[in-house]
Scaffold this motif. Sequence first.
Motif, PDB file in Angstrom:
ATOM      1  N   ALA A  55      16.166   4.650  29.010  1.00  0.00           N
ATOM      2  CA  ALA A  55      15.762   5.236  27.738  1.00  0.00           C
ATOM      3  C   ALA A  55      15.473   4.111  26.756  1.00  0.00           C
ATOM      4  CB  ALA A  55      16.844   6.157  27.199  1.00  0.00           C
ATOM      5  N   HIS A  56      14.684   4.421  25.713  1.00  0.00           N
ATOM      6  CA  HIS A  56      14.344   3.408  24.712  1.00  0.00           C
ATOM      7  C   HIS A  56      14.438   4.018  23.317  1.00  0.00           C
ATOM      8  CE1 HIS A  56      10.241   5.206  24.579  1.00  0.00           C
ATOM      9  NE2 HIS A  56      10.446   5.371  25.882  1.00  0.00           N
ATOM     10  N   SER A  57      14.687   3.153  22.325  1.00  0.00           N
ATOM     11  CA  SER A  57      14.955   3.624  20.968  1.00  0.00           C
ATOM     12  C   SER A  57      14.590   2.562  19.944  1.00  0.00           C
ATOM     13  CB  SER A  57      16.446   3.968  20.829  1.00  0.00           C
ATOM     14  OG  SER A  57      16.797   4.249  19.487  1.00  0.00           O
ATOM     15  N   LYS A  58      14.222   2.998  18.743  1.00  0.00           N
ATOM     16  CA  LYS A  58      13.993   2.080  17.627  1.00  0.00           C
ATOM     17  C   LYS A  58      15.257   1.841  16.806  1.00  0.00           C
ATOM     18  CE  LYS A  58       9.068   3.098  16.939  1.00  0.00           C
ATOM     19  NZ  LYS A  58       8.047   3.593  15.963  1.00  0.00           N
ATOM     20  N   ASP A  59      16.181   2.823  16.829  1.00  0.00           N
ATOM     21  CA  ASP A  59      17.326   2.754  15.908  1.00  0.00           C
ATOM     22  C   ASP A  59      18.686   2.913  16.574  1.00  0.00           C
ATOM     23  OD1 ASP A  59      17.342   5.417  16.607  1.00  0.00           O
ATOM     24  OD2 ASP A  59      17.012   6.174  14.577  1.00  0.00           O
ATOM     25  N   LEU A  60      18.743   2.993  17.904  1.00  0.00           N
ATOM     26  CA  LEU A  60      19.983   3.129  18.679  1.00  0.00           C
ATOM     27  C   LEU A  60      20.631   4.509  18.555  1.00  0.00           C
ATOM     28  CD1 LEU A  60      21.474  -0.363  17.835  1.00  0.00           C
ATOM     29  CD2 LEU A  60      20.729   0.367  20.108  1.00  0.00           C
ATOM     30  N   LEU A  61      20.000   5.406  17.814  1.00  0.00           N
ATOM     31  CA  LEU A  61      20.535   6.768  17.660  1.00  0.00           C
ATOM     32  C   LEU A  61      19.615   7.823  18.259  1.00  0.00           C
ATOM     33  CD1 LEU A  61      21.892   6.635  13.988  1.00  0.00           C
ATOM     34  CD2 LEU A  61      23.179   6.340  16.106  1.00  0.00           C
ATOM     35  N   HIS A  62      18.328   7.605  18.160  1.00  0.00           N
ATOM     36  CA  HIS A  62      17.341   8.550  18.679  1.00  0.00           C
ATOM     37  C   HIS A  62      16.643   7.912  19.874  1.00  0.00           C
ATOM     38  CE1 HIS A  62      17.920   9.423  14.360  1.00  0.00           C
ATOM     39  NE2 HIS A  62      17.874  10.682  14.769  1.00  0.00           N
ATOM     40  N   TRP A  63      16.735   8.574  21.015  1.00  0.00           N
ATOM     41  CA  TRP A  63      16.298   7.973  22.274  1.00  0.00           C
ATOM     42  C   TRP A  63      15.255   8.829  22.981  1.00  0.00           C
ATOM     43  CZ3 TRP A  63      18.135   3.216  23.917  1.00  0.00           C
ATOM     44  CH2 TRP A  63      19.228   2.697  23.192  1.00  0.00           C
ATOM     45  N   GLU A  64      14.340   8.159  23.687  1.00  0.00           N
ATOM     46  CA  GLU A  64      13.385   8.805  24.572  1.00  0.00           C
ATOM     47  C   GLU A  64      13.626   8.293  25.984  1.00  0.00           C
ATOM     48  OE1 GLU A  64       9.272   8.604  23.157  1.00  0.00           O
ATOM     49  OE2 GLU A  64      10.079   7.889  21.240  1.00  0.00           O
ATOM     50  N   TYR A  65      13.549   9.159  26.961  1.00  0.00           N
ATOM     51  CA  TYR A  65      13.837   8.737  28.324  1.00  0.00           C
ATOM     52  C   TYR A  65      12.576   8.684  29.186  1.00  0.00           C
ATOM     53  CZ  TYR A  65      13.683  13.742  29.519  1.00  0.00           C
ATOM     54  OH  TYR A  65      13.294  15.037  29.691  1.00  0.00           O
ATOM     55  N   GLU A  66      12.633   7.818  30.193  1.00  0.00           N
ATOM     56  CA  GLU A  66      11.606   7.740  31.223  1.00  0.00           C
ATOM     57  C   GLU A  66      11.969   8.724  32.337  1.00  0.00           C
ATOM     58  OE1 GLU A  66       8.786   5.207  31.303  1.00  0.00           O
ATOM     59  OE2 GLU A  66       9.325   5.717  29.229  1.00  0.00           O
ATOM     60  N   ALA A  67      10.975   9.431  32.826  1.00  0.00           N
ATOM     61  CA  ALA A  67      11.256  10.546  33.738  1.00  0.00           C
ATOM     62  C   ALA A  67      11.746  10.100  35.117  1.00  0.00           C
ATOM     63  CB  ALA A  67      10.008  11.416  33.889  1.00  0.00           C
ATOM     64  N   ARG A  68      11.323   8.929  35.567  1.00  0.00           N
ATOM     65  CA  ARG A  68      11.663   8.491  36.922  1.00  0.00           C
ATOM     66  C   ARG A  68      12.888   7.588  36.902  1.00  0.00           C
ATOM     67  NH1 ARG A  68       6.441   6.495  40.160  1.00  0.00           N
ATOM     68  NH2 ARG A  68       8.020   6.608  41.821  1.00  0.00           N
ATOM     69  N   PRO A  69      13.824   7.777  37.813  1.00  0.00           N
ATOM     70  CA  PRO A  69      14.988   6.887  37.889  1.00  0.00           C
ATOM     71  C   PRO A  69      14.568   5.444  38.166  1.00  0.00           C
ATOM     72  CG  PRO A  69      15.327   8.842  39.240  1.00  0.00           C
ATOM     73  CD  PRO A  69      13.881   8.837  38.831  1.00  0.00           C
ATOM     74  N   VAL A  70      15.356   4.507  37.637  1.00  0.00           N
ATOM     75  CA  VAL A  70      15.092   3.090  37.895  1.00  0.00           C
ATOM     76  C   VAL A  70      16.048   2.524  38.950  1.00  0.00           C
ATOM     77  CG1 VAL A  70      14.115   2.694  35.626  1.00  0.00           C
ATOM     78  CG2 VAL A  70      16.580   2.360  35.964  1.00  0.00           C
TER      79      VAL A  70
END
Length: 302
Positions: free
Chosen positions: A178-193
């Motif tokens: 997952a990635h975030s600009k503020d460490l509170l709101h996150w977006e995830y990548e659909a495929r496992p790493v």
Amino acid sequence: MSPSELYFSFRKLQKPVLSPSEEGFDSKNTYNPAVVLRRETFVMLYRAEAKGDKLTGRIGLALSEDGVNFIKHPEPVVEPEYGWEKAGVEDPRVVKVGKTYYMTYTGYDGETARLCVATSKNLLNWKKHGVVFDEFPFEKNGRSNWTKSGAIITEKMRSGPFKGRYIMYFGDSNVWLAHSKDLLHWEYEARPVLKPRGHLVEPGPPPVVTEKGILLIHNEAFWRDEGLTYTVQVALFDREDPRKLLWRSKRPILEPEFEWEKRGWVDNVVFAESLVEKDGRGYLYYGGADRYVGLAISVEHS
């Protein structure tokens, strides 16, 4: 010694560094801790369970000057408050960014284990920000929205597809990004790493950025003759694209050996969640058999 070499070889202490109390909120189990350095003091936040209590976790606090001998705070510092965590708060991981500490933890409502975030300025008083992902398509144990745990990189990506964003590896059974600009709101990548080679795989301590890549110490469970066994492993991801797996250990860096790792609330478990570096040594803290806190210290390379 290169940063990666520092973390590949560890020697365990033979005895736990934290054990259940005779009575109180941590009288049954004390395990799966987060540990950070604050003004040269080791501060441990650990999962605690009480005898005769149905909660799967509160979070206690303990302090140490040497990283080995800890003194417990008498009361839990995080307890269940909301519906999504009514059955327990579990398995903290803590990082410091700027002047703020960010804790990822598991909120369990009795059916679904969800990844949650809380913040603090002093490691004692925590503000909860709720569940990270309201919806997540992966199912586990017949339950959707199961996200469980997360390990955050403390610096923003400097280049690549996630430039300017923080990265978190999260989940169990598989590991996602997952990635975030503020460490509170996150977006995830659909495929496992990272996918399991056995029963499951789950992030361990917050990842370490090295010259060779992003080092993720993680937990993997395998079925062995003695039953399901949790081990600690290592993976290396690309610094430019943290989704890209470069290398993966073939053998555990930690596995159950001592009686207190083989027999406890859940047998045959070593489960790492925290790595502290001090004076050139790595202190890797882990849960032993879901009852104790163990410590492995990095071994000097000649």
